[in-house]
Design an enzyme around this catalytic site. Structure first.
Site, PDB file in Angstrom:
ATOM      1  CD  GLU A 298      89.193  41.309  -1.859  1.00  0.00           C
ATOM      2  OE1 GLU A 298      88.188  41.670  -1.214  1.00  0.00           O
ATOM      3  OE2 GLU A 298      89.331  41.537  -3.063  1.00  0.00           O
TER       4      GLU A 298
ATOM      5  CB  CYS B   5      85.078  37.491   3.708  1.00  0.00           C
ATOM      6  SG  CYS B   5      85.062  36.693   2.105  1.00  0.00           S
TER       7      CYS B   5
END
Ligand code: NAD
Length: 467
Positions: free
Chosen positions: A245, A279
């Site tokens: 990720e 993120c």
């Protein structure tokens, strides 16, 4: 205070420690063990040893153990929230560390309740074919500094639920909450099932050693694109499974029929949650020219009332930037943005690592604040005249984590959403991840997904039994 690493269920007597700095004050938040390769080997050996009996348990027993871990997290939410604020900087209040712990608890509970039953692919006179999901072995978890406990839980819980054991390595900027988390959950787990190693990343790089370690079967990594690519390269040597990720540069597109006042709050938190150090935060906002000025005005009106300060004070809703390198990056991008853009709010670095919420209009693709992942409290707003052009600009990025479309017409927004090349797209909100929906990046933003059943299967190999 010296925090302790846990290996094989026991506290490690470390030879050396490194300081972890509270970004709000510059004072020491605590000290973490500066461990080396021998400690990593010991942690991997303990996890491999524990794997034999841990993975042999019934599914019900694994689920019960995960429920006990979830209960421990709930019991220690307040304590862990305070450690997060002290080392990470985010406020206790608002969408800060208490909220992070609420998320950690919710994710742990949801993952505990999931299961991967045997699938019967065929059952007839020709025979029976069953698809079983088998644990991999030792999972190496490498986490970043923005949501230290929540991301640790995202990695640890699906690994445990599917019968794997874990060695986790938090970021050197925020290791303390993870050290304490692992200590707490070891109270209800057999020795060696979850181990933690920490290091300063000066000299020995434990993350790099993990991605090359023959005793680790999978790496689950959350962090920057550059590091994720290094992990992928070195994991090839031992054919590790990977979930990566990585970074994002999420675009939001505001369609001409959106209501500027109604969307301002959602836009603000989409971009500035955790001070933009998220993120899947909104990192570039494309607004149709017909409502561009109204959206700018409403966003600035909302943003200017958000109190920024030391996260230990209940009045603070945003805290400092977490570390000096990130602060310098945001400062550089904002200083550069002044060349072509107009600062509508903020724009000047504050004291220490504080940087006020900053909104800059008049930029376009090609400007560094638009093209690079700022990962901080600075949002560029880009004016567009044609929706096709906005879609093209939004997709003009190596990243593909998240995106959003803002409109009063949900169906029209969904049509635009389907053309954005990202793993998630939200309508009239941004970054709202949830435990039952798979989350992951496309293009350079990652490999694989987390959450839900799709996330759980990434911690298993398939074994097909033909009878
Ligand atoms: P980073 O890549 O610098 O560090 C992440 C972790 O990797 C740390 O634990 C670090 O010690 C470790 N590491 C450093 N070098 C390594 C190596 N060679 N091999 C293996 N591990 C190594 O990232 P960061 O600065 O901590 O986090 C910010 C980045 O994380 C941003 O780009 C952000 O977008 C991304 N992020 C992504 C998600 C997501 O779910 N996609 C979530 C949070 C953060």
């Amino acid at each position: 205070m010296d925090y302790k690493a846990t290996i094989g269920g026991k506290p490690v007597q470390a030879q050396a420690h490194f300081s972890v700095i509270n970004p709000a004050t510059g004072a020491e938040a605590g000290r973490a063990p500066d461990l080396g390769l021998a400690d990593l080997d010991a942690a991997v050996a303990a996890a491999n040893e524990a794997f034999m009996s841990w993975s042999a348990q019934s599914d019900e027993a694994l689920q019960a153990a995960c429920a006990a871990v979830t209960a421990k997290i709930e019991e220690h939410q307040a304590e862990l929230a305070e450690i997060i604020t002290l080392e990470q900087g985010k406020p206790m209040n608002g969408l800060g560390s208490r909220w992070e712990m609420g998320g950690a608890h919710a994710w742990a509970g949801y993952t505990t309740a999931l299961s991967l039953p045997v699938k019967v692919l065929q059952d007839n006179e020709q025979g029976r074919v069953e698809l079983h999901r088998k644990p991999l072995g030792v999972v190496g978890s490498i986490t970043p500094w923005n949501f230290p406990v929540m991301i640790a839980i995202w990695h640890i819980m699906p690994a445990l639920r599917t019968g794997n054991t874990v060695v986790i390595k938090p970021s050197p900027f925020t290791p303390l909450s993870t050290l304490r988390l692992v200590e707490i959950i070891n109270e209800v787990l057999p020795a060696g099932v979850v181990n933690v190693v920490t290091g300063s990343d000066k000299g020995v790089n434990l993350g790099a050693a993990m991605s090359d370690h023959p005793g680790i079967r999978k790496i689950v990594f959350t962090g920057s694109c550059a590091t994720g690519q290094k992990i992928m390269r070195s994991a090839a040597n031992t054919m590790k499974r990977l979930t990566l990720e990585m970074g994002g540069n999420d675009a939001g597109i505001v369609l001409p029929d959106a209501d500027p006042k109604a969307i301002a709050e959602g836009l603000f938190w989409g971009a500035f949650i955790n001070n933009g150090q998220t993120c899947a935060a909104l990192k570039r906002l494309y607004v149709h020219e017909s409502i561009h000025d109204a959206v700018c005005d409403e966003l600035v009106a909302y943003a200017k009332n958000i109190p920024v300060g030391n996260g230990m004070e209940e009045t603070s809703i945003l805290g400092p930037i977490q570390n000096r390198a990130q602060f310098d990056k945001v400062s550089r991008l904002v200083a550069d943005a002044k060349r072509n853009g107009k600062v509508l709010l903020g724009g000047e670095p504050g004291e220490g690592l504080f940087f006020p919420p900053t909104i800059v209009a008049g930029l376009k693709n090609g400007d560094p604040l638009v093209d690079e992942e700022q990962f901080g409290p600075a949002l560029p707003i880009i004016r567009y005249s044609d929706v096709e052009e906005a879609i093209r600009f939004a997709n003009d990025s190596p990243n593909g984590l998240g995106g959003s479309v803002w409109s009063s017409d949900i169906e029209a927004a969904k049509t635009v959403a389907s053309r954005i090349t990202t793993g998630s797209v939200w309508i009239n909100k941004h970054g709202a991840i949830q435990p039952n929906a798979p989350f992951g990046g496309v293009k350079s933003s990652g490999l694989g997904v987390e959450f839900g059943e799709e996330g759980l299967v990434e911690y298993t190999d398939i074994q097909v039994i033909f009878s």
